[in-house]
Design an enzyme around this catalytic site. Structure first.
Site, mmCIF file in Angstrom:
data_model
loop_
_atom_site.group_PDB
_atom_site.id
_atom_site.type_symbol
_atom_site.label_atom_id
_atom_site.label_comp_id
_atom_site.label_asym_id
_atom_site.label_seq_id
_atom_site.Cartn_x
_atom_site.Cartn_y
_atom_site.Cartn_z
ATOM 1 N N ARG A 267 0.820 -1.212 0.000
ATOM 2 C CA ARG A 267 0.000 0.000 0.000
ATOM 3 C C ARG A 267 0.853 1.259 0.000
ATOM 4 N NH1 ARG A 267 -3.288 -0.369 5.136
ATOM 5 N NH2 ARG A 267 -1.337 -1.304 5.786
ATOM 6 N N ASN B 71 -5.950 -2.776 2.246
ATOM 7 C CA ASN B 71 -5.928 -4.216 2.444
ATOM 8 C C ASN B 71 -7.364 -4.692 2.588
ATOM 9 O OD1 ASN B 71 -3.143 -4.487 2.456
ATOM 10 N ND2 ASN B 71 -2.976 -4.428 4.674
#
Length: 92
Positions: free
Chosen positions: A20, A38
């Site tokens: 990320r 996520n």
């Protein structure tokens, strides 16, 4: 208004490896807005990208490899409506 907007799901070993944060860095470098997060399944990451068509395409291509330490097994990409994001953020 964004030229292109897509929803992306990345499957593989992509949680706990900085995916990320690296995605956010790439998005900001390319001038792409949206978000990345996520998923609860502990094996996928979802994202929304919007911006210049070439930049969005480059970010999708980056997702196919991901950062060092990740192992991407598949990337699904679907057209999406632009949401008017003005920055790129990590959510969830």
């Amino acid at each position: 208004m964004a030229d292109k907007s897509v929803e992306v799901e990345v499957d593989g070993y992509v949680q706990g490896v900085g995916f990320r944060y690296s995605c956010q860095d790439q998005a900001r470098r390319l001038g792409v807005n949206g978000w990345v997060r996520n998923n609860d399944d502990e094996g996928t990451v979802s994202a929304h990208f919007e911006g210049d068509a070439d930049a969005v395409g480059a970010l999708v291509d980056w997702c196919r490899q991901g950062p060092r330490g990740s192992r991407v097994t598949s990337v699904s990409v679907h057209p999406a409506s632009p949401k008017g994001h003005t920055r790129f953020s990590i959510t969830g």
